[in-house]
Design an enzyme around this catalytic site. Structure first.
Site, PDB file in Angstrom:
ATOM      1  N   GLN A   7       0.910  -1.101  -0.026  1.00 12.35           N
ATOM      2  CA  GLN A   7      -0.057   0.061  -0.073  1.00 12.35           C
ATOM      3  C   GLN A   7       0.895   1.243  -0.071  1.00 12.35           C
ATOM      4  O   GLN A   7       0.252   2.192  -0.207  1.00 12.35           O
ATOM      5  CB  GLN A   7      -1.022   0.004   1.068  1.00 12.35           C
ATOM      6  CG  GLN A   7      -2.026  -1.200   1.067  1.00 12.35           C
ATOM      7  CD  GLN A   7      -2.897  -1.176   2.739  1.00 12.35           C
ATOM      8  OE1 GLN A   7      -2.857  -2.097   3.409  1.00 12.35           O
ATOM      9  NE2 GLN A   7      -3.260   0.021   2.937  1.00 12.35           N
ATOM     10  N   PHE A  38      -6.343  -3.720   3.327  1.00 14.63           N
ATOM     11  CA  PHE A  38      -7.033  -3.264   4.641  1.00 14.63           C
ATOM     12  C   PHE A  38      -5.919  -2.744   5.676  1.00 14.63           C
ATOM     13  O   PHE A  38      -6.138  -3.136   7.097  1.00 14.63           O
ATOM     14  CB  PHE A  38      -7.685  -4.641   5.127  1.00 14.63           C
ATOM     15  CG  PHE A  38      -8.688  -5.208   4.247  1.00 14.63           C
ATOM     16  CD1 PHE A  38      -9.774  -4.531   3.877  1.00 14.63           C
ATOM     17  CD2 PHE A  38      -8.611  -6.399   3.724  1.00 14.63           C
ATOM     18  CE1 PHE A  38     -10.860  -4.849   3.101  1.00 14.63           C
ATOM     19  CE2 PHE A  38      -9.499  -6.926   2.664  1.00 14.63           C
ATOM     20  CZ  PHE A  38     -10.649  -6.104   2.710  1.00 14.63           C
ATOM     21  N   GLU A  42       0.439  -1.860   4.552  1.00 12.70           N
ATOM     22  CA  GLU A  42       1.214  -0.427   4.566  1.00 12.70           C
ATOM     23  C   GLU A  42       2.309  -0.537   5.067  1.00 12.70           C
ATOM     24  O   GLU A  42       3.286   0.274   4.570  1.00 12.70           O
ATOM     25  CB  GLU A  42       0.089   0.381   5.414  1.00 12.70           C
ATOM     26  CG  GLU A  42       0.605   1.810   5.651  1.00 12.70           C
ATOM     27  CD  GLU A  42      -0.253   2.521   6.557  1.00 12.70           C
ATOM     28  OE1 GLU A  42       0.091   3.737   6.720  1.00 12.70           O
ATOM     29  OE2 GLU A  42      -1.402   2.101   6.787  1.00 12.70           O
ATOM     30  N   ARG A 120      -4.647   7.836  16.776  1.00 14.33           N
ATOM     31  CA  ARG A 120      -6.078   7.984  16.162  1.00 14.33           C
ATOM     32  C   ARG A 120      -6.989   7.628  17.180  1.00 14.33           C
ATOM     33  O   ARG A 120      -8.015   7.881  17.077  1.00 14.33           O
ATOM     34  CB  ARG A 120      -5.853   7.370  14.838  1.00 14.33           C
ATOM     35  CG  ARG A 120      -7.302   7.390  14.261  1.00 14.33           C
ATOM     36  CD  ARG A 120      -7.415   6.948  12.772  1.00 14.33           C
ATOM     37  NE  ARG A 120      -6.749   7.992  11.641  1.00 14.33           N
ATOM     38  CZ  ARG A 120      -7.536   8.729  11.081  1.00 14.33           C
ATOM     39  NH1 ARG A 120      -8.670   8.838  11.190  1.00 14.33           N
ATOM     40  NH2 ARG A 120      -6.673   9.654  10.175  1.00 14.33           N
ATOM     41  N   ARG A 152      -7.921  -1.566   8.943  1.00 16.92           N
ATOM     42  CA  ARG A 152      -9.030  -0.561   8.474  1.00 16.92           C
ATOM     43  C   ARG A 152      -9.636  -0.020   9.888  1.00 16.92           C
ATOM     44  O   ARG A 152     -10.295  -0.576  10.709  1.00 16.92           O
ATOM     45  CB  ARG A 152     -10.089  -1.626   7.865  1.00 16.92           C
ATOM     46  CG  ARG A 152     -11.248  -0.537   7.335  1.00 16.92           C
ATOM     47  CD  ARG A 152     -12.102  -1.718   6.596  1.00 16.92           C
ATOM     48  NE  ARG A 152     -12.979  -0.862   5.428  1.00 16.92           N
ATOM     49  CZ  ARG A 152     -13.825  -1.516   4.421  1.00 16.92           C
ATOM     50  NH1 ARG A 152     -13.608  -2.843   4.447  1.00 16.92           N
ATOM     51  NH2 ARG A 152     -14.212  -0.922   3.606  1.00 16.92           N
ATOM     52  N   PHE A 154      -7.632   2.026  11.988  1.00 21.40           N
ATOM     53  CA  PHE A 154      -6.388   2.620  12.104  1.00 21.40           C
ATOM     54  C   PHE A 154      -6.360   2.997  13.715  1.00 21.40           C
ATOM     55  O   PHE A 154      -6.022   4.250  13.981  1.00 21.40           O
ATOM     56  CB  PHE A 154      -5.833   3.375  11.251  1.00 21.40           C
ATOM     57  CG  PHE A 154      -4.436   3.548  11.423  1.00 21.40           C
ATOM     58  CD1 PHE A 154      -3.517   2.717  11.048  1.00 21.40           C
ATOM     59  CD2 PHE A 154      -3.868   4.621  12.091  1.00 21.40           C
ATOM     60  CE1 PHE A 154      -1.972   3.167  10.766  1.00 21.40           C
ATOM     61  CE2 PHE A 154      -2.408   5.129  12.142  1.00 21.40           C
ATOM     62  CZ  PHE A 154      -1.485   4.183  11.383  1.00 21.40           C
ATOM     63  N   ALA A 320      -5.691   5.675   5.544  1.00 20.12           N
ATOM     64  CA  ALA A 320      -6.306   6.503   6.134  1.00 20.12           C
ATOM     65  C   ALA A 320      -7.565   7.236   5.193  1.00 20.12           C
ATOM     66  O   ALA A 320      -8.319   8.325   5.575  1.00 20.12           O
ATOM     67  CB  ALA A 320      -5.585   7.959   6.427  1.00 20.12           C
ATOM     68  N   GLU A 531     -12.896   3.664   5.379  1.00 16.96           N
ATOM     69  CA  GLU A 531     -12.780   2.995   6.832  1.00 16.96           C
ATOM     70  C   GLU A 531     -14.141   3.300   7.808  1.00 16.96           C
ATOM     71  O   GLU A 531     -14.601   2.592   8.481  1.00 16.96           O
ATOM     72  CB  GLU A 531     -11.708   3.829   7.525  1.00 16.96           C
ATOM     73  CG  GLU A 531     -10.191   3.055   7.071  1.00 16.96           C
ATOM     74  CD  GLU A 531      -9.289   3.926   7.716  1.00 16.96           C
ATOM     75  OE1 GLU A 531      -8.227   3.427   8.527  1.00 16.96           O
ATOM     76  OE2 GLU A 531      -9.122   5.099   7.139  1.00 16.96           O
TER      77      GLU A 531
END
Length: 592
Positions: A7, A38, A42, A120, A152, A154, A320, A531
């Site tokens: 990703q 998902f 990343e 987050r 997903r 995060f 994100a 998300e």
């Protein structure tokens, strides 16, 4: 040259460059498409790409690194497990007055992305609710497990479940319907989040909430559920509604930028490159639509090239929920540069000022005249006039600022809103349950592609339902003589790790997009959708809570407070039902 299921191609490039000790310009990473991402792709693909790069460098031959399914599930990171400890204050009417919460994230054996995940989570403890006095503390625990990573949401789901669990408990403590408690605590007016960001357009949350109540006939169905529970001693139904307010942008401000390269060939065909990656979410389709709309050409005119670091450099992860915002803005910028040049050429041919030229469906026209040109004719003319037919586009999200040292600022461009209503039926004999019906209204702004967005909403909701009800990770506790496998994943295959299938889908599944929700400053007024729908699944967990409570109060739910684990597997629901029934029996045995 590395082909990688990643990703974040630019970060894969950086890691391989670092490992090999060569400049980044000697490394090219390509991501054609992924079979799902998902968040798990990343950060964690970078190490495997570096392993392959070392092998290719040492042998001078192509190298492939590919994990088996069992290796993949055993070795790679998962969504962070969280432990939450809290104290809450509220009035007799169920209005929140204060919250003190400590979130502890299971980071696994290395840090990975645990810090931004925790940040987050801390920024989403409030979800859609105004809490006048709040203190949120966060910490990361190093554990002898896989290095936990992005997934997903995060951190958003782990933060938001805290306040949804609290409100569910408050409702049962006070004997006030849970959906009324939630509605009373919504953000309104000019209220700000705990990190001092204004909550813009809270009226959209009210609109979505009312639309679900109306279109899902919630009040009528609640009456039917009461009648069912009164006449079925071994089964209970419940309907719950939960909202979502999810911030869109990377918490790290520097990541909120995107790039694109758009090429128009002499025959009028268009090739676009952008920094986002396709993992089945429809990003490439949306980018082609943005290009076709901006250039005023049919979609068939546009083709998309694979994502490559030698075409668009220094890109951010497709994460994100910001892939369409960032890359769409960059594609639009590049196309507008080309249109501005072509407008001058067309104006000369049509005898009008450049501002009067219009592009639509492959035809170029001018206001106040009957003259027209085909797109192909105009492009060919521009070529012979030596007009540049390519452009590099760039987009940066404006208005963001964030001080991580004090957790204050405006880290998000906007909030995505949504509301879901879920109805469940639970059996007291084994804790099994059926998801009977789901109704969703979600705010995607002016959708770039409604069919894609509907698919994302449905898929996100079902994946969230799996996380909250089925997907139970189990780890070897290491309490065996001489056992050195402590922290090893034991649910490492489909036979031991249950994900949602067709049998878990509700027979009735209604999804609507919120009307009149244009988002100013976003590409064509659209909003992110990847998300936020995941967290609409809290409605399923809260419906299970209410159904379990109904086993202890003659079918009404009463003032029984249910302690429901997460995930709320059938086994967990069964033991929750047993606790409720035992408590009710003890209460009945005590003289008043």
């Amino acid at each position: 040259f590395i082909q990688c299921s990643t990703q974040h191609p630019s970060e894969t490039q950086d890691i391989v460059s670092h490992v090999l000790g060569v400049p980044a310009h000697e490394i090219t990473v390509q991501s054609l498409r992924m079979g799902g991402g998902f968040g798990g792709k990343e950060m964690q693909p970078h190490g495997y790409a570096a392993v392959a790069a070392i092998g290719a460098t040492l042998t001078g031959r192509p190298v492939r690194v590919r994990l088996t399914r069992t290796q993949d599930m055993t070795m790679t990171g998962k969504r962070h497990g969280f432990h939450s400890a809290w104290t809450v204050g509220y009035t007799d009417e169920g209005l929140l007055t204060a919250l003190d919460v400590t979130l502890t994230a299971d980071g696994g054996w290395s840090l990975d992305l645990s810090e931004p995940v925790l940040a987050r989570a801390m920024c989403h403890v409030d979800n859609a609710y105004w809490i006048p006095d709040i203190a949120v503390h966060g910490r990361i625990a190093q554990c002898h497990r896989t290095s936990q990573t992005a997934f997903r949401g995060f951190g958003g789901p782990q933060g938001m479940i805290v306040i949804e669990d609290i409100l569910g408990r408050i409702a049962q403590t006070l004997g006030i319907p849970a959906r009324e408690i939630r509605r009373r605590n919504f953000y309104s007016g000019d209220q700000c989040t705990p990190y001092d960001m204004p909550v813009r357009h809270p009226d959209r949350l009210d609109a979505a909430w009312s639309q679900v109540i109306d279109h899902a006939e919630v009040e009528r169905r609640e009456t039917e559920i009461e009648m069912f529970n009164a006449t079925h001693p071994d089964r209970r139904r419940a309907l719950a509604m939960t909202p979502v307010k999810f911030g869109i942008s990377f918490n790290l401000t520097a990541f909120n930028q995107g790039g694109a390269l758009v090429l128009v060939y002499k025959d009028g065909s268009v090739l676009i490159n952008h920094g986002g990656t396709e993992m089945g979410q429809g990003l490439h389709t949306k980018m082609m639509q943005v290009a076709a709309t901006t250039l005023g050409v049919p979609l068939s005119t546009v083709r998309l090239a694979p994502t490559r670091t030698d075409k668009v450099p220094n890109t951010s992860a497709t994460a994100a929920s910001s892939g369409s915002d960032l890359n769409g803005g960059a594609v639009k910028d590049a196309c507008e540069q080309i249109i501005d040049r072509l407008r001058v050429v067309a104006a000369s041919r049509l005898g009008v000022p450049p501002a009067d030229v219009r592009f639509s469906r492959g035809i170029v026209t001018a206001l106040g005249t009957d003259g027209s040109l085909t797109w192909e004719d105009l492009v060919n003319t521009a070529y012979f006039q030596r007009v540049q037919l390519s452009a590099s586009g760039f987009y940066r999200t404006e208005g963001l600022h964030w001080d991580a040292s004090v957790m204050q600022g405006e880290p998000f461009k906007y909030f995505a809103y949504g509301v879901a209503a879920a109805e469940v039926e639970v059996s007291r004999f084994d804790g099994s349950y059926e998801l009977r019906r789901v109704d969703i209204v979600h705010d995607v702004g002016d959708s770039l592609s409604p069919l894609i967005d509907l698919g994302q909403i449905e898929g996100g909701f079902i994946q969230g339902t799996g996380w909250l009800t089925l997907e139970d990770l189990r780890w070897d506790d290491g309490n065996h003589d001489g056992d050195r496998g402590s922290g090893r994943l034991t649910t490492a295959g489909a036979s031991t790790y249950k994900i949602p299938s067709l049998s878990e889908l509700p027979p009735e599944f209604h999804v609507e997009l919120l009307d009149k929700a244009h988002e100013e400053g976003a590409v064509y007024g659209s909003k992110a959708v990847g998300e936020p729908p995941f967290m609409l699944a809290f409605s399923v967990r809260e419906a299970l809570r209410q159904a379990v409570a109904a086993f202890g109060s003659g079918g009404t739910g009463g003032n029984v407070v249910v302690d429901l684990p997460s995930p709320a597997t059938p086994e967990a629901v069964y033991w929750a039902v047993e606790r409720v029934r035992a408590t009710s029996a003890d209460s009945a045995a005590v003289p008043s």
